[in-house]
Design a protein around this motif. Structure first.
Motif, short mmCIF file in Angstrom:
data_model
loop_
_atom_site.label_atom_id
_atom_site.label_comp_id
_atom_site.label_asym_id
_atom_site.label_seq_id
_atom_site.Cartn_x
_atom_site.Cartn_y
_atom_site.Cartn_z
N ASP A 41 -2.67 0.23 5.97
CA ASP A 41 -3.12 1.27 5.02
C ASP A 41 -3.77 2.40 5.79
O ASP A 41 -4.42 2.17 6.82
CB ASP A 41 -4.12 0.66 4.01
N ILE A 42 -3.56 3.63 5.30
CA ILE A 42 -4.19 4.81 5.91
C ILE A 42 -4.69 5.73 4.80
O ILE A 42 -4.12 5.74 3.71
CB ILE A 42 -3.20 5.60 6.81
N GLU A 43 -5.77 6.46 5.08
CA GLU A 43 -6.24 7.43 4.08
C GLU A 43 -7.05 8.53 4.77
O GLU A 43 -7.92 8.26 5.58
CB GLU A 43 -7.11 6.76 3.02
N PHE A 44 -6.73 9.78 4.39
CA PHE A 44 -7.51 10.91 4.88
C PHE A 44 -8.87 10.95 4.21
O PHE A 44 -9.00 10.61 3.03
CB PHE A 44 -6.78 12.24 4.59
N CYS A 45 -9.87 11.40 4.97
CA CYS A 45 -11.21 11.58 4.41
C CYS A 45 -11.18 12.77 3.44
O CYS A 45 -10.65 13.82 3.79
CB CYS A 45 -12.18 11.85 5.57
N GLY A 51 7.12 3.96 -0.14
CA GLY A 51 5.70 4.28 -0.29
C GLY A 51 5.57 5.69 -0.79
O GLY A 51 6.58 6.39 -0.98
N MET A 52 4.31 6.14 -1.00
CA MET A 52 4.10 7.46 -1.58
C MET A 52 2.75 8.01 -1.24
O MET A 52 1.74 7.30 -1.31
CB MET A 52 4.14 7.31 -3.09
N GLY A 53 2.72 9.29 -0.89
CA GLY A 53 1.44 10.00 -0.73
C GLY A 53 1.24 10.90 -1.93
O GLY A 53 2.20 11.34 -2.56
N SER A 67 0.87 -1.19 0.00
CA SER A 67 0.00 0.00 0.00
C SER A 67 0.90 1.24 0.00
O SER A 67 2.12 1.13 0.05
CB SER A 67 -0.93 -0.01 1.21
N ASN A 68 0.29 2.42 -0.05
CA ASN A 68 1.07 3.65 -0.20
C ASN A 68 1.87 4.03 1.06
O ASN A 68 2.82 4.79 0.96
CB ASN A 68 0.15 4.82 -0.56
#
Length: 458
Positions: free
Chosen positions: A86-90, A317-319, A37-38
């Motif tokens: 995995d993480i993700e901002f709303c 990884g990458m954002g 994942s990123n």
């Protein structure tokens, strides 16, 4: 001798550049987990990275301007009991972030406006529904409080986060581990890649398969896929000879790819990042030190190689910054947050232009932070296109983005009357909730004492 005509494109000279050393985030122990994942998510306020943590899983959330060396004692978000995968901002609230973990749970957190001052251990909502580790999650692009999660139990779940409820559970669609799961632009379809070597387009509310393609790439390594804005699909994978490939598909005719290109013999999974505003797709491989970018057009060969940014260090990884977080006055069309062993380095992609006026052709109206439909309405069948904003004067994040609402029923173990719950909504942040609980306990103790005193008098 026929000379090849050079195709004209305003993105032919996209220029990638790393920021100066003092604008990086240093001394961060990026997670050593081998997961594709990123490992990083970013918005106009914060950058978050999965970090190594003893005895559990953690990630660090930094205000964007907090560059330089990060103190080892900087507080983390550390409520998971297993590594975070995995993480993700709303997309509709810059303070809200979701995390998926090896401990089979998904948690939703609220980050204070100025970042963390103490470790965050209590999520706003905990979502339990997977029986094995949860490796992928993604917020719905237009519906408020809808979250998709996919686990190594081959199950994909759609949650109404405000209710803490699993609304759709797809447990018979995938026969093996789900590698990736993404939405299309308006969230009316989901695209998944799976270890069973099938790409599937799903109807998210019915939980049914609309179309599927077996073996889009012959190799055994993981495949990734994303929707293009016109409904086509771009996939990355490996050939039988373990060469990395990129392919473009038309789901109306899945038999043959529109184009299939072999890139190199790298071993890292290529993570695709697609910008619907410019039709440029960026491919960053895990373990690579480069980011390749292509323009996707309507005419053959459809996927046109533009150029490649190369750095010194390989990326873990990458954002990818949403469009509204870019500096339009510098003609910045993309920004990546590239993770190294111990730091995060922003990479800026610009289209060099002489004029310092707003370049309308580079910045069509883009997706803003306002959702176009609420979770309940979306699950009931309402579709809505994304609400677009102009970047002409640069996007200014309002101090308080959309409040995150959670139904009171989440705080009870037994459910009360449905209608009453739906109307009684509670907004809170975790810190104040803990304080309120403390105060309530003290009140209850005082009242109990008082009752005992009165009883003894009678």
């Amino acid at each position: 001798m026929s000379r090849k005509v050079v195709r004209s494109s305003k993105f032919r000279h996209v220029f990638g550049q790393a920021v100066k050393a003092d604008q990086c985030y240093d001394d961060i122990r990026i997670s050593q987990m081998t997961w594709d994942s990123n490992f990083c998510t970013v918005n106009p306020r914060f950058v978050a990275m999965i970090v190594d943590a003893s005895g559990g899983g953690a990630f660090i959330v930094l205000p964007l301007n907090k560059t330089g060396r990060i103190d080892m004692s900087y507080p983390t978000v550390c409520g998971h009991t297993g590594p975070v995968l995995d993480i993700e901002f709303c997309p509709h609230n810059d303070n809200i972030i979701a995390s998926a973990s090896e401990d089979c749970s998904v948690m939703v957190w609220e980050i204070p406006d100025n970042g963390l001052t103490s470790p965050l251990t209590e999520p706003v909502v905990k979502l339990d529904g997977h029986s094995k580790r949860v490796g992928t999650l993604s917020w719905h692009p237009t519906a408020h409080n809808v979250l998709m999660t996919a686990g190594c139990d081959n199950v994909l779940i759609l949650w109404n986060v405000a209710r803490g409820e699993a609304m759709v559970r797809m447990d018979t669609v995938h026969t093996d581990m789900i590698y990736s799961a993404v939405w299309n632009r308006d969230g009316s379809q989901i695209l998944t890649t799976c270890k069973d070597k099938i790409i599937r387009i799903l109807d998210p509310r019915k939980g049914t398969v609309i179309a599927e393609k077996e073996k889009p790439h012959e190799g055994t390594r993981p495949v990734r896929a994303v929707f293009m804005s016109d409904g086509k699909i771009l996939s990355t994978g490996f050939s039988r000879m373990s060469e990395r490939q990129v392919a473009l598909w038309d789901p109306k005719n899945f038999t043959e790819p529109l184009t299939l290109q072999e890139l190199d013999t790298g071993s890292g999974v290529l993570l695709p990042f697609y910008d619907p505003d410019t039709s440029v797709v960026y491919l960053g491989g895990k373990g690579d030190s480069s980011i390749r970018y292509f323009e996707v057009t309507d005419e053959a060969p459809y996927v046109h190689y533009l150029s490649m940014y190369s750095g010194k260090d390989s990326q873990k990884g990458m954002g990818y910054m949403p469009k509204r977080g870019l500096e339009v006055n510098k003609c910045e069309i993309a920004r990546f947050y590239k993770l190294h062993e111990r730091k995060c380095e922003p990479i800026i992609m610009t289209v060099p232009r002489k004029s310092d006026l707003f370049q309308e052709d580079l910045y069509p109206d883009t997706i803003g932070p306002e959702p176009s439909v609420e979770a309940d309405d979306w699950f009931a069948g309402k579709e809505a296109p994304p609400i677009l904003i102009s970047l002409k004067d640069g996007f200014v994040a309002t101090t308080k983005s959309r409040e995150f609402k959670v139904h009171k029923s989440l705080l009870k173990t037994t459910s009360g009357s449905g209608a009453g719950q739906a109307n009684s909504m509670l907004t809170f942040d975790v810190q104040s909730l803990n304080k309120e609980l403390k105060d309530l306990r003290a009140e209850v103790e005082a009242l109990t004492k008082r009752v005992k005193e009165l009883e003894s008098k009678h």
